[in-house]
Design a protein around this motif. Structure first.
Motif, PDB file in Angstrom:
ATOM      1  N   ARG A 143       0.824  -1.207   0.000  1.00 32.16           N
ATOM      2  CA  ARG A 143       0.000   0.000   0.000  1.00 32.16           C
ATOM      3  C   ARG A 143       0.860   1.261   0.000  1.00 32.16           C
ATOM      4  O   ARG A 143       0.517   2.264  -0.641  1.00 32.16           O
ATOM      5  CB  ARG A 143      -0.926  -0.019   1.218  1.00 32.16           C
ATOM      6  CG  ARG A 143      -2.015  -1.070   1.135  1.00 32.16           C
ATOM      7  CD  ARG A 143      -2.698  -1.336   2.460  1.00 32.16           C
ATOM      8  NE  ARG A 143      -3.855  -2.201   2.320  1.00 32.16           N
ATOM      9  CZ  ARG A 143      -4.486  -2.777   3.327  1.00 32.16           C
ATOM     10  NH1 ARG A 143      -4.053  -2.587   4.581  1.00 32.16           N
ATOM     11  NH2 ARG A 143      -5.542  -3.540   3.112  1.00 32.16           N
ATOM     12  N   GLY A 144       1.985   1.196   0.712  1.00 29.26           N
ATOM     13  CA  GLY A 144       2.869   2.355   0.781  1.00 29.26           C
ATOM     14  C   GLY A 144       3.470   2.706  -0.567  1.00 29.26           C
ATOM     15  O   GLY A 144       3.679   3.888  -0.874  1.00 29.26           O
ATOM     16  N   TYR A 156      -5.789   1.796  -1.824  1.00 25.18           N
ATOM     17  CA  TYR A 156      -4.413   1.493  -2.210  1.00 25.18           C
ATOM     18  C   TYR A 156      -4.267   0.014  -2.554  1.00 25.18           C
ATOM     19  O   TYR A 156      -3.165  -0.492  -2.691  1.00 25.18           O
ATOM     20  CB  TYR A 156      -3.452   1.847  -1.073  1.00 25.18           C
ATOM     21  CG  TYR A 156      -3.545   3.294  -0.651  1.00 25.18           C
ATOM     22  CD1 TYR A 156      -2.938   4.300  -1.396  1.00 25.18           C
ATOM     23  CD2 TYR A 156      -4.275   3.662   0.481  1.00 25.18           C
ATOM     24  CE1 TYR A 156      -3.044   5.634  -1.027  1.00 25.18           C
ATOM     25  CE2 TYR A 156      -4.380   4.992   0.855  1.00 25.18           C
ATOM     26  CZ  TYR A 156      -3.760   5.964   0.102  1.00 25.18           C
ATOM     27  OH  TYR A 156      -3.871   7.288   0.468  1.00 25.18           O
ATOM     28  N   ASP A 157      -5.424  -0.660  -2.698  1.00 25.60           N
ATOM     29  CA  ASP A 157      -5.427  -2.109  -2.890  1.00 25.60           C
ATOM     30  C   ASP A 157      -5.882  -2.465  -4.302  1.00 25.60           C
ATOM     31  O   ASP A 157      -7.056  -2.745  -4.551  1.00 25.60           O
ATOM     32  CB  ASP A 157      -6.337  -2.785  -1.863  1.00 25.60           C
ATOM     33  CG  ASP A 157      -5.833  -2.632  -0.443  1.00 25.60           C
ATOM     34  OD1 ASP A 157      -4.621  -2.782  -0.244  1.00 25.60           O
ATOM     35  OD2 ASP A 157      -6.647  -2.372   0.459  1.00 25.60           O
ATOM     36  N   ASP A 395      10.306   0.623  -2.232  1.00 22.95           N
ATOM     37  CA  ASP A 395      10.709   0.411  -3.619  1.00 22.95           C
ATOM     38  C   ASP A 395      11.149   1.701  -4.297  1.00 22.95           C
ATOM     39  O   ASP A 395      12.008   1.697  -5.171  1.00 22.95           O
ATOM     40  CB  ASP A 395       9.555  -0.205  -4.416  1.00 22.95           C
ATOM     41  CG  ASP A 395       9.576  -1.723  -4.358  1.00 22.95           C
ATOM     42  OD1 ASP A 395      10.614  -2.274  -3.957  1.00 22.95           O
ATOM     43  OD2 ASP A 395       8.566  -2.347  -4.707  1.00 22.95           O
ATOM     44  N   ILE A 396      10.526   2.814  -3.911  1.00 24.02           N
ATOM     45  CA  ILE A 396      10.855   4.076  -4.563  1.00 24.02           C
ATOM     46  C   ILE A 396      11.434   5.060  -3.563  1.00 24.02           C
ATOM     47  O   ILE A 396      11.154   6.249  -3.591  1.00 24.02           O
ATOM     48  CB  ILE A 396       9.624   4.669  -5.294  1.00 24.02           C
ATOM     49  CG1 ILE A 396       8.409   4.730  -4.361  1.00 24.02           C
ATOM     50  CG2 ILE A 396       9.294   3.863  -6.525  1.00 24.02           C
ATOM     51  CD1 ILE A 396       7.212   5.398  -4.985  1.00 24.02           C
ATOM     52  N   LEU A 397      12.288   4.553  -2.665  1.00 19.36           N
ATOM     53  CA  LEU A 397      12.996   5.434  -1.732  1.00 19.36           C
ATOM     54  C   LEU A 397      13.750   6.509  -2.519  1.00 19.36           C
ATOM     55  O   LEU A 397      13.611   7.707  -2.289  1.00 19.36           O
ATOM     56  CB  LEU A 397      13.971   4.612  -0.893  1.00 19.36           C
ATOM     57  CG  LEU A 397      14.797   5.394   0.126  1.00 19.36           C
ATOM     58  CD1 LEU A 397      13.982   5.631   1.391  1.00 19.36           C
ATOM     59  CD2 LEU A 397      16.076   4.646   0.483  1.00 19.36           C
ATOM     60  N   VAL A 398      14.588   6.074  -3.447  1.00 14.44           N
ATOM     61  CA  VAL A 398      15.157   6.944  -4.479  1.00 14.44           C
ATOM     62  C   VAL A 398      14.459   6.503  -5.754  1.00 14.44           C
ATOM     63  O   VAL A 398      14.608   5.360  -6.182  1.00 14.44           O
ATOM     64  CB  VAL A 398      16.687   6.781  -4.575  1.00 14.44           C
ATOM     65  CG1 VAL A 398      17.242   7.574  -5.758  1.00 14.44           C
ATOM     66  CG2 VAL A 398      17.349   7.255  -3.278  1.00 14.44           C
ATOM     67  N   PRO A 399      13.669   7.387  -6.376  1.00 13.25           N
ATOM     68  CA  PRO A 399      12.608   6.939  -7.301  1.00 13.25           C
ATOM     69  C   PRO A 399      13.047   6.508  -8.692  1.00 13.25           C
ATOM     70  O   PRO A 399      12.568   7.022  -9.700  1.00 13.25           O
ATOM     71  CB  PRO A 399      11.690   8.162  -7.357  1.00 13.25           C
ATOM     72  CG  PRO A 399      12.577   9.326  -7.100  1.00 13.25           C
ATOM     73  CD  PRO A 399      13.599   8.834  -6.120  1.00 13.25           C
ATOM     74  N   THR A 400      13.938   5.516  -8.771  1.00 12.27           N
ATOM     75  CA  THR A 400      14.245   4.948 -10.079  1.00 12.27           C
ATOM     76  C   THR A 400      13.162   3.982 -10.537  1.00 12.27           C
ATOM     77  O   THR A 400      13.148   3.576 -11.703  1.00 12.27           O
ATOM     78  CB  THR A 400      15.590   4.199 -10.044  1.00 12.27           C
ATOM     79  OG1 THR A 400      15.566   3.233  -8.992  1.00 12.27           O
ATOM     80  CG2 THR A 400      16.738   5.172  -9.820  1.00 12.27           C
ATOM     81  N   ASN A 401      12.266   3.585  -9.630  1.00 13.97           N
ATOM     82  CA  ASN A 401      11.193   2.651  -9.977  1.00 13.97           C
ATOM     83  C   ASN A 401       9.840   3.339 -10.115  1.00 13.97           C
ATOM     84  O   ASN A 401       8.821   2.673 -10.215  1.00 13.97           O
ATOM     85  CB  ASN A 401      11.058   1.563  -8.893  1.00 13.97           C
ATOM     86  CG  ASN A 401      12.131   0.516  -9.016  1.00 13.97           C
ATOM     87  OD1 ASN A 401      12.915   0.543  -9.941  1.00 13.97           O
ATOM     88  ND2 ASN A 401      12.185  -0.400  -8.074  1.00 13.97           N
ATOM     89  N   ILE A 402       9.828   4.651 -10.150  1.00 20.74           N
ATOM     90  CA  ILE A 402       8.543   5.342 -10.070  1.00 20.74           C
ATOM     91  C   ILE A 402       7.728   5.207 -11.343  1.00 20.74           C
ATOM     92  O   ILE A 402       6.507   5.259 -11.329  1.00 20.74           O
ATOM     93  CB  ILE A 402       8.746   6.829  -9.690  1.00 20.74           C
ATOM     94  CG1 ILE A 402       7.429   7.418  -9.181  1.00 20.74           C
ATOM     95  CG2 ILE A 402       9.344   7.629 -10.848  1.00 20.74           C
ATOM     96  CD1 ILE A 402       7.597   8.730  -8.473  1.00 20.74           C
TER      97      ILE A 402
END
Length: 440
Positions: A143-144, A156-157, A395-402
């Motif tokens: 969800r985060g 978020y589901d 997963d998107i702490l540093v958003p290369t996966n955004i």
């Protein structure tokens, strides 16, 4: 006349009773489960996760005889192109595997079914609320990811996590014993082990094209964690960019592994299968791996291998967190003509029935509560358990996966050129930042 009227009323009541017996509630649950009517239903499934296999589909069909499943597996490297083609032709399968940037893109484009009501209904076995069968941190992680990428929403589901993905280092204990090495508890000891393994003729660490971003993402979680925890919106607000010191530090540390010769020379172009073969052949000493990719190694490792796992130490000396969490997600297409049956399949995939009924799933971390694991297997998987105990890096702490575009460019173009010395860390950061600004 009264007799005829009585017979008519009796027939009407009988029809209502029979109709009620076959009805499903909004979650597709009651004594007549989804797909158990007179007509057969066919579901199409697209997956890149080999643990969800033809064998899984057969077990589901055996238990749900009026639901037929047409299953297609594609390598993860081909998923983006495959899904794009299906979406363009309005042919998205009923149930699909998805992940990170793909997932949030698909939600944004209204391609996935909202599952919030279904998650509050019964699980596959009918003995618990479906959402309560997941390890809480796993569902929160899923969800985060959506909230971080798409902001505040009513739900978020739009998918459910399949397995609690953690990563750990797999190694051969007999090699460690021969070289006098121990499982590292610090980054310094880890690097010292790598040097000793290299000197002994081994390639110390794994890397392959689809997981090429794992090391920088782990390093960013160490170097950038404090700043991003104090201001989770730092990238959105421009307080942090891909040129920020902590981001650049993560890239530099990754290239150090490459420059020291600790990563395989073919790692930029090699696939997972190549790394697995190198390991069982005794050429690769340590494999940074997820538990759902262990089956090939366990089935093909020679008898003289004594395998164990450990959690990768933190490069900056703070408690390490694992990549993963809800990295593998299964969702239902919003355009599915059989949403109840598709949800039933999702419930099966994330059920104890599935994880205890398929042999290949024994190495996975189900992410389900109260699923018993054999003691010997639990000891072998301890590295994954310890890695998960520290929590998960978003997963998107540093958003290369955004977004799919940024994720693909980072892994297939920018990182390979950076390791090969064709661009430096500053140039890589600038190009990522330009893509990120355009995507916002």
């Amino acid at each position: 006349m009264n007799r005829k009227l009585l017979m008519m009323l009796t027939a009407v009541v009988l029809m209502i009773v029979l109709a009620g017996c076959g009805a499903n509630d909004k979650n597709g649950n009651n004594s007549s489960e989804a797909g158990t009517g007179d007509e057969n239903v066919t579901l199409r499934v697209l997956s890149t996760n080999p643990l969800v296999s033809e064998e899984s589909m057969q077990l589901f069909m055996d238990q749900n005889p009026n639901i037929k499943v047409t299953y297609e597996y594609v390598p993860s490297s081909d998923y983006s192109a495959k899904f794009a083609a299906l979406a363009a032709s309005n042919a998205i399968p009923d149930v699909i595997w998805t992940q990170a940037g793909y997932y949030t893109d698909q939600i944004k484009q209204n391609l996935l079914l909202d599952l919030s009501e279904e998650l509050n209904g019964q699980n596959y076995e009918g003995d618990a609320v479906w959402s309560e069968t997941f390890v809480p941190a796993l569902l929160e992680n899923s969800r985060g990811t959506v909230k971080k990428a798409l902001g505040e929403r009513d739900s978020y589901d739009y998918g459910v996590p399949f397995t609690m993905t953690t990563i750990a280092v797999l190694y051969d204990k007999s090699v460690y014993e021969q070289l006098g090495l121990e499982e590292p508890t610090s980054w310094e000891q880890f690097m010292s082990n790598n040097e000793a393994l290299k000197a002994a003729g081994y390639t110390p660490l794994s890397m392959h094209n689809n997981w090429i971003d794992w090391y920088p993402r782990l390093f960013w979680d160490q170097y950038c964690r404090a700043d991003l925890e104090s201001n989770p919106n730092a990238f959105d607000e421009g307080a942090m960019t891909f040129s920020s010191e902590c981001v650049q530090q993560g890239l530099t540390s990754f290239k150090e592994l490459w420059d020291k010769g600790y990563l395989p020379e073919n790692g930029i172009t090699a696939d997972l299968e190549t790394m697995q073969q190198m390991f069982v052949q005794g050429k690769l000493a340590q494999f940074l791996i997820a538990p759902d990719k262990l089956e090939y190694i366990m089935n093909n490792a020679p008898d003289n291998m004594s395998l164990a796992t450990y959690a990768l130490p933190g490069i900056a000396g703070i408690p390490s967190r694992s990549l993963g969490g809800s990295s593998n997600v299964f969702a239902v297409s919003a355009s599915s003509e059989h949403p109840e049956e598709a949800v039933q399949l999702l419930k099966f995939l994330t059920s104890k029935t599935h994880f205890t009924g398929i042999e290949a799933l024994k190495y996975s971390n189900s992410g389900l509560v109260n699923l018993e694991v054999e003691p010997e297997l639990a000891q072998f998987l301890a590295g994954f358990t310890n890695a998960a105990a520290g929590g998960f890096s978003p997963d998107i702490l540093v958003p290369t996966n955004i977004t799919t575009e940024i994720n693909t460019a980072f892994k297939t173009d920018l990182l390979p050129r950076y390791l090969m010395g064709r661009i430096d860390a500053n140039e890589l950061g600038e190009q990522l930042q330009a893509m990120y600004e355009q995507a916002k």
